[in-house]
Design a protein around this motif. Sequence first.
Motif, mmCIF file in Angstrom:
data_model
loop_
_atom_site.group_PDB
_atom_site.id
_atom_site.type_symbol
_atom_site.label_atom_id
_atom_site.label_comp_id
_atom_site.label_asym_id
_atom_site.label_seq_id
_atom_site.Cartn_x
_atom_site.Cartn_y
_atom_site.Cartn_z
ATOM 1 N N HIS A 1 0.844 -1.203 0.000
ATOM 2 C CA HIS A 1 0.000 0.000 0.000
ATOM 3 C C HIS A 1 0.878 1.251 0.000
ATOM 4 O O HIS A 1 1.900 1.302 0.692
ATOM 5 C CB HIS A 1 -0.896 0.033 1.252
ATOM 6 C CG HIS A 1 -1.994 -0.984 1.214
ATOM 7 N ND1 HIS A 1 -2.999 -1.021 2.135
ATOM 8 C CD2 HIS A 1 -2.249 -1.985 0.333
ATOM 9 C CE1 HIS A 1 -3.834 -2.012 1.840
ATOM 10 N NE2 HIS A 1 -3.391 -2.616 0.749
ATOM 11 N N HIS B 1 -2.018 0.391 8.582
ATOM 12 C CA HIS B 1 -3.149 0.215 7.676
ATOM 13 C C HIS B 1 -4.443 0.433 8.463
ATOM 14 O O HIS B 1 -4.535 0.096 9.630
ATOM 15 C CB HIS B 1 -3.138 -1.191 7.070
ATOM 16 C CG HIS B 1 -4.347 -1.465 6.227
ATOM 17 N ND1 HIS B 1 -4.513 -0.906 4.978
ATOM 18 C CD2 HIS B 1 -5.474 -2.184 6.467
ATOM 19 C CE1 HIS B 1 -5.682 -1.299 4.482
ATOM 20 N NE2 HIS B 1 -6.287 -2.071 5.375
ATOM 21 N N ASP C 1 -5.372 3.887 1.369
ATOM 22 C CA ASP C 1 -6.469 3.079 1.924
ATOM 23 C C ASP C 1 -7.844 3.614 1.524
ATOM 24 O O ASP C 1 -8.591 4.153 2.354
ATOM 25 C CB ASP C 1 -6.354 3.004 3.456
ATOM 26 C CG ASP C 1 -5.197 2.137 3.905
ATOM 27 O OD1 ASP C 1 -4.637 1.407 3.055
ATOM 28 O OD2 ASP C 1 -4.854 2.192 5.098
HETATM 29 ZN ZN LIG Z 1 -3.357 0.091 3.657
#
Ligand SMILES: [Zn+2]
Length: 197
Positions: A111, A119, A132
Amino acid sequence: MKTLKLVVLAFLSIAVFGCKGEKKETTDQENTKENVDTTTDQEEEDNAKTLEFTLEPKSDSKVSGKVIFTESEGMVNMIAELTGLDEGEHAIHIHEKADCSSADGKSTGGHWNPTMESHGKWGAKEGYHKGDIGNFKADASGNGNITFATNEWCIGCDDDKKNIVGKAIIVHKGIDDFTSQPSGAAGSRVSCGGIIQ
Ligand SMILES: [Zn+2]
Ligand SMILES: [Cu+2]
């Protein structure tokens, strides 16, 4: 009597021409105003940045799509349209690299997380990655759309914590649980597109 009529006529003429003169002036002003407005609209269009690209199937899926990013007045808007999905919820993220070359989409890296946070769900106090985006739903025909808007991104600016250019959009087979580290346990990567200018 005749003289009086002439005087009245002359007076009326002046009044009429006077009015016409004034009216013309107003019209000119209105025209000028319209021209100014048109110029402003043009400038706004030039300043608006747009990025459009396609998503290609990964991990033997049939998931493809189209993404449009636009930036205006400090806000970046995203519209993603997907087809070929399983019915239900799917995760969508921005990953680190605009490299969709591998069959499983893992060439895009993890990510995108320029602020080095955990996260999570976008906007969470505990932290979240700048990539996200979250989950969206696909209908029984396998079609799904998601729109997203934030001032925490930019298109091609100098701020590495905001610039989405050079990253990738990834759609997952499963759902982001917003808790599992480092990527929400969303399963395999079924669609990929590089964010390239
Ligand atoms: Zn993430
Ligand atoms: Cu992801």
